[in-house]
Write an enzyme that holds these catalytic residues in place. Structure first.
Site, PDB file in Angstrom:
ATOM      1  NE  ARG A 155       6.145  -0.727  10.035  1.00 45.77           N
ATOM      2  CZ  ARG A 155       4.985  -0.762   9.416  1.00 45.77           C
ATOM      3  NH1 ARG A 155       4.857  -0.205   8.221  1.00 45.77           N
ATOM      4  NH2 ARG A 155       3.948  -1.351   9.977  1.00 45.77           N
ATOM      5  NE  ARG A 194      -4.398  -1.408  10.090  1.00 51.05           N
ATOM      6  CZ  ARG A 194      -3.335  -0.876   9.475  1.00 51.05           C
ATOM      7  NH1 ARG A 194      -3.371   0.343   9.031  1.00 51.05           N
ATOM      8  NH2 ARG A 194      -2.237  -1.588   9.312  1.00 51.05           N
ATOM      9  CE  LYS A 199      -2.338  -1.041   3.815  1.00 48.93           C
ATOM     10  NZ  LYS A 199      -1.761  -2.348   4.177  1.00 48.93           N
ATOM     11  NE  ARG A 234       2.047  -5.186  11.346  1.00 50.31           N
ATOM     12  CZ  ARG A 234       3.145  -5.078  10.591  1.00 50.31           C
ATOM     13  NH1 ARG A 234       4.262  -5.702  10.961  1.00 50.31           N
ATOM     14  NH2 ARG A 234       3.121  -4.357   9.507  1.00 50.31           N
ATOM     15  NE  ARG A 262       6.999  -3.400   5.795  1.00 50.17           N
ATOM     16  CZ  ARG A 262       5.689  -3.133   5.836  1.00 50.17           C
ATOM     17  NH1 ARG A 262       5.057  -2.739   4.756  1.00 50.17           N
ATOM     18  NH2 ARG A 262       5.014  -3.263   6.951  1.00 50.17           N
TER      19      ARG A 262
HETATM   20  P1  AMP Z   1       0.690   0.306   8.966  1.00 54.00           P
HETATM   21  O1  AMP Z   1       1.830   1.241   8.767  1.00 54.00           O
HETATM   22  O2  AMP Z   1      -0.518   0.691   8.144  1.00 54.00           O
HETATM   23  O3  AMP Z   1       1.082  -1.131   8.761  1.00 54.00           O
HETATM   24  O4  AMP Z   1       0.231   0.453  10.493  1.00 54.00           O
HETATM   25  C1  AMP Z   1       1.111   0.116  11.558  1.00 54.00           C
HETATM   26  C2  AMP Z   1       0.330   0.033  12.846  1.00 54.00           C
HETATM   27  O5  AMP Z   1      -0.256   1.310  13.147  1.00 54.00           O
HETATM   28  C3  AMP Z   1      -0.840  -0.938  12.855  1.00 54.00           C
HETATM   29  O6  AMP Z   1      -0.429  -2.259  13.140  1.00 54.00           O
HETATM   30  C4  AMP Z   1      -1.705  -0.342  13.967  1.00 54.00           C
HETATM   31  O7  AMP Z   1      -1.170  -0.645  15.245  1.00 54.00           O
HETATM   32  C5  AMP Z   1      -1.526   1.154  13.750  1.00 54.00           C
HETATM   33  N1  AMP Z   1      -2.550   1.674  12.812  1.00 54.00           N
HETATM   34  C6  AMP Z   1      -2.337   2.193  11.571  1.00 54.00           C
HETATM   35  N2  AMP Z   1      -3.487   2.568  11.006  1.00 54.00           N
HETATM   36  C7  AMP Z   1      -4.478   2.282  11.901  1.00 54.00           C
HETATM   37  C8  AMP Z   1      -5.881   2.410  11.890  1.00 54.00           C
HETATM   38  N3  AMP Z   1      -6.529   2.898  10.817  1.00 54.00           N
HETATM   39  N4  AMP Z   1      -6.560   2.009  13.002  1.00 54.00           N
HETATM   40  C9  AMP Z   1      -5.924   1.521  14.071  1.00 54.00           C
HETATM   41  N5  AMP Z   1      -4.601   1.345  14.147  1.00 54.00           N
HETATM   42  C10 AMP Z   1      -3.858   1.717  13.071  1.00 54.00           C
END
Ligand code: AMP
Length: 190
Positions: A134, A89, A14, A146, A128
């Site tokens: 991360r 989400r 994404k 996740r 990654r």
């Molecule tokens: P991402 O970078 O999209 O993989 O997000 C990393 C982490 O951020 C996720 O595993 C969640 O802990 C938190 N996070 C990101 N976006 C959301 C969202 N829309 N709702 C809740 N938690 C989020």
């Protein structure tokens, strides 16, 4: 406005694809994960709270995430549109986003879902982890969580947009360029 939700499980691509789409369609990229990480780096109160969820691979609570998203959208009054990456989400987030966009006389144009098989996702996240720095990529237990949270809480968001006739699936396997071209083709049908 052209408002696109770029959807898909962790590791679907994404972030990478969003960077390409914003240039072509002149959109603002809003990645809730990136915003949380920036807050963690800046040691803000929001960052501290988000970190306690992110480190375990759990979702940050809806209310916190929704308020943050609204405030980010409001910072871009003259935007031609947005790419929402990693948001919504949960169904509650999708409903809140619809209501908020309606209040500014806008709405979601489409959700594009990058579809990638689970074994491929695990491989990509492992790779990654070597470059992303991360903590949530580095721990296999957190990756498992996740993906499980995605399946239970986030996957239903696809049905939410499907019911509105707004979901378009894109094959997320292949070269980055091939996938970008598939996304362009999907978006250009509008
Ligand atoms: P991402 O970078 O999209 O993989 O997000 C990393 C982490 O951020 C996720 O595993 C969640 O802990 C938190 N996070 C990101 N976006 C959301 C969202 N829309 N709702 C809740 N938690 C989020």
């Amino acid at each position: 406005m052209l408002n696109i939700v770029l959807f898909g499980p962790p590791g679907a691509g994404k972030g990478t694809q969003s960077e390409r789409l914003i240039g072509r369609y002149n959109l603002v990229h809003l990645s809730t994960g990136d915003i949380f990480r920036a807050n963690i780096k800046g040691e803000t109160e929001l960052g501290l709270l988000a970190k306690s969820y992110m480190d375990k691979g759990n979702l940050v609570p809806d209310e916190v995430t929704i308020n943050m998203l609204k405030s980010e959208v409001s910072k871009h009054e003259n935007a031609k549109g947005f790419i929402f990456d990693g948001f919504p989400r949960t169904n509650a987030q999708a409903e809140a986003l619809d209501a908020f966009l309606a209040s500014i006389h806008s709405g979601i144009t489409m959700m594009v879902g990058l579809e990638v098989a689970e074994n491929e996702l695990r491989e990509r996240l492992k790779k990654r982890a070597e470059v992303s720095g991360r903590p949530d990529d580095a721990n296999p237990e957190v990756i498992r969580n996740r993906i499980s949270v995605y399946n239970s809480e986030t996957a239903p968001v696809k049905d939410y947009y499907e019911k509105q006739g707004k979901y378009v699936a894109v094959d997320g396997i292949g070269s980055i360029d091939d996938i970008t071209n598939r996304l362009y083709a999907a978006i250009d049908t509008i």
